[in-house]
Design a protein around this motif. Structure first.
Motif, mmCIF file in Angstrom:
data_model
loop_
_atom_site.group_PDB
_atom_site.id
_atom_site.type_symbol
_atom_site.label_atom_id
_atom_site.label_comp_id
_atom_site.label_asym_id
_atom_site.label_seq_id
_atom_site.Cartn_x
_atom_site.Cartn_y
_atom_site.Cartn_z
ATOM 1 N N VAL A 142 26.637 34.962 24.533
ATOM 2 C CA VAL A 142 25.250 35.451 24.497
ATOM 3 C C VAL A 142 24.167 35.076 23.408
ATOM 4 O O VAL A 142 23.037 34.784 23.894
ATOM 5 C CB VAL A 142 25.452 37.093 24.669
ATOM 6 C CG1 VAL A 142 25.149 37.733 23.412
ATOM 7 C CG2 VAL A 142 24.153 37.519 25.750
ATOM 8 N N LEU A 143 24.506 34.748 22.092
ATOM 9 C CA LEU A 143 23.647 34.424 21.235
ATOM 10 C C LEU A 143 23.239 33.032 21.350
ATOM 11 O O LEU A 143 22.121 32.361 21.364
ATOM 12 C CB LEU A 143 24.381 34.615 19.799
ATOM 13 C CG LEU A 143 24.328 36.232 19.445
ATOM 14 C CD1 LEU A 143 24.941 36.201 17.941
ATOM 15 C CD2 LEU A 143 23.055 36.631 19.667
ATOM 16 N N LEU A 144 24.421 32.116 21.815
ATOM 17 C CA LEU A 144 24.080 30.497 22.131
ATOM 18 C C LEU A 144 23.176 30.565 23.482
ATOM 19 O O LEU A 144 22.550 29.558 23.390
ATOM 20 C CB LEU A 144 25.304 30.102 22.317
ATOM 21 C CG LEU A 144 26.060 29.729 21.092
ATOM 22 C CD1 LEU A 144 27.522 29.037 21.110
ATOM 23 C CD2 LEU A 144 25.272 29.188 19.885
ATOM 24 N N LEU A 145 23.471 31.357 24.448
ATOM 25 C CA LEU A 145 22.362 31.428 25.587
ATOM 26 C C LEU A 145 21.022 31.551 25.012
ATOM 27 O O LEU A 145 20.306 30.873 25.542
ATOM 28 C CB LEU A 145 23.004 32.423 26.591
ATOM 29 C CG LEU A 145 22.073 32.507 27.762
ATOM 30 C CD1 LEU A 145 22.077 31.257 28.595
ATOM 31 C CD2 LEU A 145 22.552 33.685 28.971
ATOM 32 N N ALA A 146 20.967 32.560 24.288
ATOM 33 C CA ALA A 146 19.397 32.891 23.923
ATOM 34 C C ALA A 146 18.874 31.637 23.111
ATOM 35 O O ALA A 146 17.970 31.197 23.295
ATOM 36 C CB ALA A 146 19.430 33.976 22.769
ATOM 37 N N THR A 147 19.718 30.890 22.120
ATOM 38 C CA THR A 147 19.279 29.915 21.433
ATOM 39 C C THR A 147 19.099 28.710 22.282
ATOM 40 O O THR A 147 18.095 28.105 22.224
ATOM 41 C CB THR A 147 20.434 29.352 20.403
ATOM 42 O OG1 THR A 147 20.849 30.520 19.925
ATOM 43 C CG2 THR A 147 19.920 28.113 19.439
ATOM 44 N N ALA A 148 19.837 28.438 23.539
ATOM 45 C CA ALA A 148 19.742 27.467 24.164
ATOM 46 C C ALA A 148 18.401 27.486 25.156
ATOM 47 O O ALA A 148 17.689 26.334 25.282
ATOM 48 C CB ALA A 148 20.957 27.354 25.484
ATOM 49 N N ILE A 149 18.171 28.721 25.435
ATOM 50 C CA ILE A 149 16.676 29.111 26.108
ATOM 51 C C ILE A 149 15.606 28.487 25.357
ATOM 52 O O ILE A 149 14.706 27.914 25.912
ATOM 53 C CB ILE A 149 16.576 30.349 26.830
ATOM 54 C CG1 ILE A 149 17.788 30.827 27.796
ATOM 55 C CG2 ILE A 149 15.539 30.753 27.212
ATOM 56 C CD1 ILE A 149 17.656 32.171 28.186
ATOM 57 N N VAL A 150 15.752 29.059 23.879
ATOM 58 C CA VAL A 150 14.633 28.494 23.044
ATOM 59 C C VAL A 150 14.573 27.063 22.851
ATOM 60 O O VAL A 150 13.423 26.494 22.910
ATOM 61 C CB VAL A 150 14.805 29.335 21.737
ATOM 62 C CG1 VAL A 150 13.865 28.812 20.698
ATOM 63 C CG2 VAL A 150 14.836 30.820 21.872
ATOM 64 N N CYS A 151 15.741 26.451 22.877
ATOM 65 C CA CYS A 151 15.775 24.747 22.647
ATOM 66 C C CYS A 151 15.238 24.375 23.734
ATOM 67 O O CYS A 151 14.323 23.420 23.803
ATOM 68 C CB CYS A 151 17.098 24.458 22.696
ATOM 69 S SG CYS A 151 17.887 24.888 21.109
ATOM 70 N N MET A 152 15.385 24.947 25.064
ATOM 71 C CA MET A 152 14.770 24.317 26.389
ATOM 72 C C MET A 152 13.384 24.193 26.279
ATOM 73 O O MET A 152 12.814 23.457 26.646
ATOM 74 C CB MET A 152 15.354 24.983 27.496
ATOM 75 C CG MET A 152 16.797 24.556 28.209
ATOM 76 S SD MET A 152 16.839 23.054 28.438
ATOM 77 C CE MET A 152 15.885 22.811 29.681
ATOM 78 N N MET A 153 12.950 25.583 25.687
ATOM 79 C CA MET A 153 11.314 25.814 25.853
ATOM 80 C C MET A 153 10.968 24.818 24.747
ATOM 81 O O MET A 153 9.769 24.315 25.129
ATOM 82 C CB MET A 153 11.335 27.120 25.392
ATOM 83 C CG MET A 153 9.747 27.554 25.217
ATOM 84 S SD MET A 153 9.517 29.150 24.557
ATOM 85 C CE MET A 153 10.144 28.818 22.877
ATOM 86 N N ALA A 154 11.548 24.733 23.605
ATOM 87 C CA ALA A 154 10.868 23.594 22.788
ATOM 88 C C ALA A 154 10.704 22.176 23.288
ATOM 89 O O ALA A 154 9.732 21.548 23.143
ATOM 90 C CB ALA A 154 11.919 23.478 21.426
#
Ligand code: UDP
Length: 600
Positions: free
Chosen positions: A294-306
């Motif tokens: 779940v924490l990596l999912l959150a990070t991945a979403i932010v990365c995608m947005m970046a």
């Protein structure tokens, strides 16, 4: 290009071999209590050794100016690692490491033009030269990156994944915008990504978790790469990337700090004693894998947005701001909802009741509810059962009498998709409905098995008779003590009560509609003397066949309310309870998490 690929292959191979060696060494060591002592920060050592090996190969052919810069980035990592490793041996003094990061920012990076030198103001194409302020900004930037990554490092296994995702994002940005990243920054990002990926299968013993020097080093290196070699038009955004990426763990820290503060526990922001989101989750029974995902999912979403923001570099500032806000909100809400809707791998032992917005509800399955019903009948004294749907919970918010009745009832079950959803989102461990309509036949079965009768009170004239016939078909041997429609005057009440009392049923089904039925039961319970009294709303209409019940698949996926509202549009106003219960749920979610259980 060929040299770059060769160098990256060497980095990957070295990192895999070293990670595997550390993994097996640690496994061997830990299997021997009192065996050789190892306090080394293996993750940091693997990181530095693997990158050294690869960069030496790249250095044979690359442009000397690029090699020079890569060397200074690497040197900054080494200095921070050494300071971190020394301070780790005593007491982790995060301030010292921040100071070291500031020092390397000046000595290794700023002097070699690796720094934040310009900023672009929103709504304008102007770049402002920062001059000396650039040095201060670069120092602060590296200190923040290092410190925040050290924080992520306190979450077992997550740090390696976040490191990999962050450096892969830099790599993607460098590839998508080749003019914005110098070759040394690209190879540095690719190297860190490979080292983190190589360590992923070995996170059991090889993580940036226990070893904060390694985490700090990784953070400073990522920070340095983020500001390194960027051209003016992407400098600002590229510098913001790590901030976006680490915003999720930063949020976790801030959240736990606020939660501690609200509980009256004042702690410094950078101490390591906060309960982090991952600790709260694990306490709630989520497994390490669930929490990490779940924490990596959150990070991945932010990365995608970046990455999306980099692709849309030319669009207006307002649009970028909207993407930023939506992305950050998604990074927090999507994983949270995913987590809440999955069951914890090791759910804590459920208490037998829980509080939902001031209303006590029992955590029972239908089978457990029926065991209680049998106990009530055996005891012989009057009991009241309340089934609570979302409308009931909302009614209890506005009607103190109803709230009191529910909180004093002998059994309150969750009836309705809204209640179950709210309970799941709040992780109250409830995931089955115990609906009033099903209880009628189940209670009848219990009564029949005990050789006792039931009384049906409610609904329009003739309906309860039909329902009684249907019930007797379903439950062979069921005795009906009496039947009475629900349209009576106050003057008729004493006679009805007397009849019920005299026929001594084991259970009384009262279908007058909520909350009237519950209030009626409580008012007359002692006179009635029936062991099990339960308000069943319009169940008699459904059982008699007068009104159809939703198909089983709709009941299973929590859509019965939709079916009933479509069949009876007069029920639509009641649906207001659903948004209200969701609103209450989100308000509850924003409150501080419960205090940890005291150990010992
Ligand atoms: N009812 C009744 N007497 C009254 C008013 C209503 O017996 O004075 C009955 C009505 O016929 C229906 C039930 O009470 O069978 C109310 O059903 P509803 O679906 O409205 O209640 P809910 O299940 O929402 O509590």
């Amino acid at each position: 290009m060929a040299e770059m690929l060769q160098a990256l292959s060497v980095i990957l191979a070295t990192a895999v071999v070293l990670s595997a060696a550390v993994f097996y060494f640690e496994r061997w060591r830990l299997a021997r209590p009192g065996g050789p002592y190892a306090a080394a920060d293996f993750s940091g050592i693997v990181l530095l050794m693997a990158t050294t090996a690869g960069w030496l190969i790249w250095a044979r052919t690359a442009d000397p100016a690029q090699i020079d810069k890569l060397f200074w980035v690497w040197a900054s990592g080494l200095v921070v690692f050494l300071v971190g490793a020394v301070t780790d041996q005593f007491k982790p003094v995060l301030g010292l490491r921040a100071l070291a990061a500031a020092g390397v920012a000046w000595w290794c990076l700023y002097r070699h033009d690796i720094a934040i030198t310009t900023v672009k103001l929103p709504f304008s194409d102007e770049f402002i030269n920062l001059g000396g302020a650039g040095l201060v900004l670069s120092m602060i930037w590296l200190a923040i990156c290092g410190s925040v990554f050290a924080r992520v490092g306190t979450i077992p296994r997550v740090s390696t994944g976040v490191g990999a995702l962050t450096s892969l994002t830099f790599l993607a940005v460098a590839t998508l915008q080749p003019q914005s990243a110098a070759p040394f920054a690209t190879i540095a990002a690719a190297s860190l990504a490979l080292v983190c990926l190589a360590q992923l299968p070995f996170t059991r013993y090889l993580t940036y978790a226990g070893a904060t020097a390694g985490a700090y080093t990784l953070g400073v290196l990522l920070g340095a790469i983020s500001i390194a070699g960027a051209l003016k038009n992407t400098a600002f955004l590229v510098a913001m990337l790590p901030l976006l990426v680490i915003s999720v763990p930063l949020f976790a820290t801030t959240y736990s700090w606020i939660a501690d503060y609200l509980r009256g526990e004042r702690r410094g922001f950078w101490t390591r004693e906060h309960r982090h989101v991952h600790e709260i989750l694990m306490q709630q029974g989520y497994s390490q894998t669930q929490m990490t995902s779940v924490l990596l999912l959150a990070t991945a979403i932010v990365c995608m947005m970046a990455i999306i923001l980099v692709l849309l570099i030319k669009v207006t500032f307002i649009l970028k701001l909207v993407i930023l806000v939506v992305g950050l909100a998604a990074a927090l809400l999507v994983p949270y909802a995913a987590l809440r809707l999955t069951k914890p791998a090791h759910p804590p032992q459920p208490a037998d009741q829980y509080d939902l917005f001031g209303v006590r509800i029992h955590r029972v399955t239908m089978q457990e509810a029926m065991q209680r019903v049998a106990d009530f009948i055996r005891a012989g004294t009057p009991h009241i059962i309340v089934t609570s749907d979302a409308a009931g919970i909302i009614r209890a918010q506005d009607d103190p009498e109803m709230r009191k009745i529910m909180n004093q009832a002998d059994l309150v079950t969750a009836d309705g998709a809204g209640v179950v959803l709210a309970a799941r989102l709040l992780n109250l461990g409830i995931d089955t409905r115990v609906a009033g309509c099903d209880m009628v036949s189940e209670i009848s079965k219990v009564a029949a098995e005990m050789g006792r009768s039931v009384y049906l009170l409610g609904a329009a004239p003739g309906v309860a008779e039909k329902a009684a016939e249907k019930l007797q078909e379903q439950v062979p041997g069921l005795q009906i003590a009496g039947i009475r429609d629900g349209y009576f005057t106050p003057a008729e009440e004493p006679a009805i009560i007397a009849e019920i009392r005299d026929t001594t049923p084991a259970a009384l089904f009262v279908g007058l509609g909520a909350p009237r039925q519950e209030k009626w039961i409580v008012e007359h319970m002692q006179q009635l003397g029936v062991p099990v009294c339960i308000g069943i709303g319009g169940s008699l209409d459904v059982i008699s066949g007068l009104k159809p019940r939703a198909p089983v698949w709709m009941q299973r996926c929590g859509m019965e309310w939709l079916y009933r509202s479509l069949k009876e549009p007069s029920r639509i106003p009641r649906l207001c309870a659903l948004p209200r219960i969701l609103l209450l749920t989100f308000r509850e979610l924003l409150k501080a998490p419960p205090a940890p259980e005291q150990k010992g």
